[in-house]
Design a protein around this motif. Structure first.
Motif, PDB file in Angstrom:
ATOM      1  N   LEU A 276       4.106   5.736  -5.671  1.00 13.06           N
ATOM      2  CA  LEU A 276       4.285   5.672  -7.126  1.00 13.06           C
ATOM      3  C   LEU A 276       3.105   6.284  -7.870  1.00 13.06           C
ATOM      4  CD1 LEU A 276       5.949   2.176  -7.655  1.00 13.06           C
ATOM      5  CD2 LEU A 276       7.006   4.426  -7.463  1.00 13.06           C
ATOM      6  N   LEU A 277       1.890   6.116  -7.356  1.00 12.95           N
ATOM      7  CA  LEU A 277       0.735   6.747  -8.013  1.00 12.95           C
ATOM      8  C   LEU A 277       0.832   8.266  -7.948  1.00 12.95           C
ATOM      9  CD1 LEU A 277      -2.234   4.454  -6.913  1.00 12.95           C
ATOM     10  CD2 LEU A 277      -1.317   4.743  -9.224  1.00 12.95           C
ATOM     11  N   LEU A 278       1.354   8.792  -6.855  1.00  9.59           N
ATOM     12  CA  LEU A 278       1.555  10.243  -6.767  1.00  9.59           C
ATOM     13  C   LEU A 278       2.598  10.720  -7.772  1.00  9.59           C
ATOM     14  CD1 LEU A 278       1.499  10.786  -2.893  1.00  9.59           C
ATOM     15  CD2 LEU A 278      -0.260  11.450  -4.556  1.00  9.59           C
TER      16      LEU A 278
ATOM     17  N   LEU B 132       0.804  -1.223   0.000  1.00  9.63           N
ATOM     18  CA  LEU B 132       0.000   0.000   0.000  1.00  9.63           C
ATOM     19  C   LEU B 132       0.840   1.277   0.000  1.00  9.63           C
ATOM     20  CD1 LEU B 132      -2.806   1.220   0.029  1.00  9.63           C
ATOM     21  CD2 LEU B 132      -2.809   1.033   2.530  1.00  9.63           C
ATOM     22  N   PRO B 133       1.817   1.451   0.911  1.00 10.29           N
ATOM     23  CA  PRO B 133       2.606   2.691   0.852  1.00 10.29           C
ATOM     24  C   PRO B 133       3.376   2.836  -0.457  1.00 10.29           C
ATOM     25  CG  PRO B 133       2.927   1.550   2.947  1.00 10.29           C
ATOM     26  CD  PRO B 133       2.215   0.603   2.055  1.00 10.29           C
ATOM     27  N   ALA B 134       3.911   1.725  -0.968  1.00 11.58           N
ATOM     28  CA  ALA B 134       4.634   1.794  -2.237  1.00 11.58           C
ATOM     29  C   ALA B 134       3.712   2.229  -3.365  1.00 11.58           C
ATOM     30  CB  ALA B 134       5.260   0.433  -2.554  1.00 11.58           C
ATOM     31  N   ALA B 135       2.475   1.694  -3.375  1.00 11.04           N
ATOM     32  CA  ALA B 135       1.526   2.068  -4.420  1.00 11.04           C
ATOM     33  C   ALA B 135       1.161   3.545  -4.342  1.00 11.04           C
ATOM     34  CB  ALA B 135       0.265   1.204  -4.297  1.00 11.04           C
ATOM     35  N   ILE B 136       0.945   4.041  -3.133  1.00 14.33           N
ATOM     36  CA  ILE B 136       0.576   5.450  -2.977  1.00 14.33           C
ATOM     37  C   ILE B 136       1.689   6.365  -3.475  1.00 14.33           C
ATOM     38  CG2 ILE B 136       0.101   7.250  -1.270  1.00 14.33           C
ATOM     39  CD1 ILE B 136      -1.362   5.115   0.392  1.00 14.33           C
TER      40      ILE B 136
ATOM     41  N   TYR C 261      11.331   0.703   5.034  1.00 18.14           N
ATOM     42  CA  TYR C 261      12.375   0.199   4.134  1.00 18.14           C
ATOM     43  C   TYR C 261      11.805  -0.826   3.153  1.00 18.14           C
ATOM     44  CZ  TYR C 261      16.444  -2.314   2.428  1.00 18.14           C
ATOM     45  OH  TYR C 261      17.363  -2.920   1.600  1.00 18.14           O
ATOM     46  N   VAL C 262      11.003  -1.748   3.679  1.00 17.05           N
ATOM     47  CA  VAL C 262      10.435  -2.798   2.828  1.00 17.05           C
ATOM     48  C   VAL C 262       9.524  -2.190   1.762  1.00 17.05           C
ATOM     49  CG1 VAL C 262       8.818  -4.733   2.821  1.00 17.05           C
ATOM     50  CG2 VAL C 262      10.641  -4.639   4.519  1.00 17.05           C
ATOM     51  N   ALA C 263       8.712  -1.178   2.130  1.00 16.84           N
ATOM     52  CA  ALA C 263       7.761  -0.593   1.192  1.00 16.84           C
ATOM     53  C   ALA C 263       8.431   0.310   0.158  1.00 16.84           C
ATOM     54  CB  ALA C 263       6.693   0.187   1.955  1.00 16.84           C
ATOM     55  N   LEU C 264       9.329   1.176   0.615  1.00 20.98           N
ATOM     56  CA  LEU C 264       9.879   2.191  -0.281  1.00 20.98           C
ATOM     57  C   LEU C 264      11.085   1.701  -1.072  1.00 20.98           C
ATOM     58  CD1 LEU C 264       9.567   5.329   2.024  1.00 20.98           C
ATOM     59  CD2 LEU C 264       7.953   4.462   0.311  1.00 20.98           C
ATOM     60  N   VAL C 265      11.958   0.934  -0.427  1.00 17.80           N
ATOM     61  CA  VAL C 265      13.179   0.490  -1.108  1.00 17.80           C
ATOM     62  C   VAL C 265      12.992  -0.882  -1.747  1.00 17.80           C
ATOM     63  CG1 VAL C 265      15.631  -0.049  -0.834  1.00 17.80           C
ATOM     64  CG2 VAL C 265      14.621   1.858   0.439  1.00 17.80           C
ATOM     65  N   ALA C 266      12.587  -1.861  -0.926  1.00 14.67           N
ATOM     66  CA  ALA C 266      12.485  -3.236  -1.424  1.00 14.67           C
ATOM     67  C   ALA C 266      11.228  -3.472  -2.249  1.00 14.67           C
ATOM     68  CB  ALA C 266      12.519  -4.217  -0.258  1.00 14.67           C
ATOM     69  N   THR C 267      10.373  -2.465  -2.367  1.00 16.91           N
ATOM     70  CA  THR C 267       9.164  -2.627  -3.185  1.00 16.91           C
ATOM     71  C   THR C 267       9.078  -1.555  -4.260  1.00 16.91           C
ATOM     72  OG1 THR C 267       8.002  -3.641  -1.328  1.00 16.91           O
ATOM     73  CG2 THR C 267       6.655  -2.827  -3.140  1.00 16.91           C
ATOM     74  N   ALA C 268       8.865  -0.289  -3.878  1.00 17.54           N
ATOM     75  CA  ALA C 268       8.674   0.767  -4.876  1.00 17.54           C
ATOM     76  C   ALA C 268       9.894   0.878  -5.800  1.00 17.54           C
ATOM     77  CB  ALA C 268       8.406   2.090  -4.175  1.00 17.54           C
ATOM     78  N   LEU C 269      11.060   1.113  -5.226  1.00 15.38           N
ATOM     79  CA  LEU C 269      12.268   1.254  -6.044  1.00 15.38           C
ATOM     80  C   LEU C 269      12.623  -0.054  -6.744  1.00 15.38           C
ATOM     81  CD1 LEU C 269      14.783   2.794  -6.987  1.00 15.38           C
ATOM     82  CD2 LEU C 269      15.895   2.130  -4.841  1.00 15.38           C
TER      83      LEU C 269
ATOM     84  N   LEU D  18       7.544   2.718 -14.636  1.00 14.17           N
ATOM     85  CA  LEU D  18       7.041   3.390 -13.435  1.00 14.17           C
ATOM     86  C   LEU D  18       5.516   3.272 -13.345  1.00 14.17           C
ATOM     87  CD1 LEU D  18       7.953   5.094 -10.998  1.00 14.17           C
ATOM     88  CD2 LEU D  18       7.538   7.137 -12.380  1.00 14.17           C
ATOM     89  N   ARG D  19       4.824   3.476 -14.467  1.00 11.56           N
ATOM     90  CA  ARG D  19       3.363   3.360 -14.468  1.00 11.56           C
ATOM     91  C   ARG D  19       2.947   1.905 -14.240  1.00 11.56           C
ATOM     92  NH1 ARG D  19       1.828   6.840 -19.876  1.00 11.56           N
ATOM     93  NH2 ARG D  19       2.920   8.768 -19.299  1.00 11.56           N
ATOM     94  N   LEU D  20       3.590   0.986 -14.953  1.00 13.27           N
ATOM     95  CA  LEU D  20       3.258  -0.425 -14.814  1.00 13.27           C
ATOM     96  C   LEU D  20       3.393  -0.880 -13.366  1.00 13.27           C
ATOM     97  CD1 LEU D  20       2.777  -3.306 -15.934  1.00 13.27           C
ATOM     98  CD2 LEU D  20       5.221  -3.419 -16.399  1.00 13.27           C
ATOM     99  N   THR D  21       4.448  -0.431 -12.707  1.00 14.53           N
ATOM    100  CA  THR D  21       4.677  -0.813 -11.310  1.00 14.53           C
ATOM    101  C   THR D  21       3.628  -0.209 -10.394  1.00 14.53           C
ATOM    102  OG1 THR D  21       7.048  -0.900 -11.764  1.00 14.53           O
ATOM    103  CG2 THR D  21       6.378  -0.836  -9.461  1.00 14.53           C
ATOM    104  N   ALA D  22       3.324   1.066 -10.597  1.00 18.22           N
ATOM    105  CA  ALA D  22       2.326   1.734  -9.750  1.00 18.22           C
ATOM    106  C   ALA D  22       0.973   1.055  -9.860  1.00 18.22           C
ATOM    107  CB  ALA D  22       2.222   3.206 -10.150  1.00 18.22           C
ATOM    108  N   TRP D  23       0.562   0.720 -11.075  1.00 22.26           N
ATOM    109  CA  TRP D  23      -0.771   0.136 -11.281  1.00 22.26           C
ATOM    110  C   TRP D  23      -0.893  -1.244 -10.646  1.00 22.26           C
ATOM    111  CZ3 TRP D  23      -0.704   1.485 -17.211  1.00 22.26           C
ATOM    112  CH2 TRP D  23      -0.843   2.873 -17.348  1.00 22.26           C
TER     113      TRP D  23
END
Length: 300
Positions: free
Chosen positions: A49-51, A43-47, A211-219, A173-178
């Motif tokens: 990247l969608l922003l 959820l935090p990673a999705a938010i 860390y898990v949401a922003l680095v190991a997931t979003a990035l 970036l879009r593919l990952t966010a969606w």
């Protein structure tokens, strides 16, 4: 060659961060709330990247995002979280060693990408290296964790190949966010229904979730799917072998796990495999042929 190495290095950010995630999950996050663990990763990673992308899917990407979200996020995150809490980090990460073979096997019929002898060689070398890591690792092995890791590998490999098959120029970036958003929308209601309220964690737990949401997931996801778009599936799978290598090294440095000489050899073989996957066969030089009579200079 230089572009190939550049995309390999970008892609490598993903498995390295995933390898570190096993230690973080095992050491700092609650083991009795796996669905919330997966949801609070997605959820935090999705938010975030969608922003950044500020765009919603269009056309076929609505249902494609749901499919990829279930495979790569919903089911995968839950299974990986379970594996990370049941197994030593080295074992949990090393089960993913089969990823080059599975990715190449699925990419052939689905993405019409036939494996080359070079990639097969790199996969064999890398798998031998990871087997040395796995078979000599110390610590108990929970069969439930192994089964969860194998299932996660299947989900992730299929989702990665489908993302390659459906690539139509949509930025990574879009593919990952969606797909992260779709996965989060599946995980959060399941977490509430099955596990109730989110687990309470201390400041270390909050930092671990961040860390898990922003680095190991979003990035990591953006880097992985960028690699999927620019590299053969087999090469991406070989880069994924950095996952167990990172898990083992951090398990030794942080988790107190022991590293045997054979494990050192195995890690070295993984690095050799990545180097093989990054190289491309040079095209054969065209043989020079004598000039045709029409192009030969006229005699005087």
């Amino acid at each position: 060659m230089e572009a190939n190495w550049r995309w390999m290095l970008v892609t490598a950010i993903a498995p390295v961060s995933w390898g570190s995630m096993y230690v973080v999950t095992h050491q700092a996050l609650p083991a009795d709330a796996p669905i919330w663990g997966a949801a609070l990763r997605a959820l935090p990673a999705a938010i975030v990247l969608l922003l950044l992308v500020r765009r919603l899917p269009t056309g076929a990407w609505w249902w494609r995002s749901v499919v990829l979200g279930v495979l790569n996020v919903g089911a995968f995150f839950l299974l990986v979280y379970v594996a990370a809490t049941l197994l030593p980090s080295s074992i949990a990460a090393s089960v993913m060693a089969a990823s080059p073979v599975v990715l190449m096997a699925l990419a052939w019929p689905i993405a019409r990408e036939r494996p080359t002898p070079r990639l097969v060689l790199g996969a064999v070398v890398g798998i031998v290296g990871v087997l040395l890591v796995v078979t000599t690792a110390a610590g108990p092995v929970d069969v439930r964790g192994v089964l969860a890791s194998v299932a996660a590998l299947g989900m992730w490999s299929l989702g990665s190949v489908l993302a390659k098959r459906w690539h139509d120029g949509t930025p990574a970036l879009r593919l990952t966010a969606w797909q992260l958003a779709a996965g989060a929308l599946v995980l959060v209601p399941c977490a509430v229904l099955v596990e109730g309220a989110p687990p309470s964690v201390d400041a270390v737990g909050v930092a671990a979730y961040a860390y898990v949401a922003l680095v190991a997931t979003a990035l990591a996801f953006v880097c992985w799917f960028a690699g999927i778009q620019h590299l053969p599936a087999g090469a991406v799978g070989i880069v994924g072998l950095l996952n167990p290598a990172t898990g083992v090294l951090l398990g030794v440095a942080i988790g107190g796990e022991r590293l045997s000489p054979l494990q050192c050899v195995g890690i070295a073989l993984v690095m050799v495999a990545v180097a093989i996957g990054a190289t491309r066969a040079r095209p054969r030089a065209q043989r020079s042929s004598p000039p045709s009579p029409a192009s030969a200079p006229a005699s005087t």
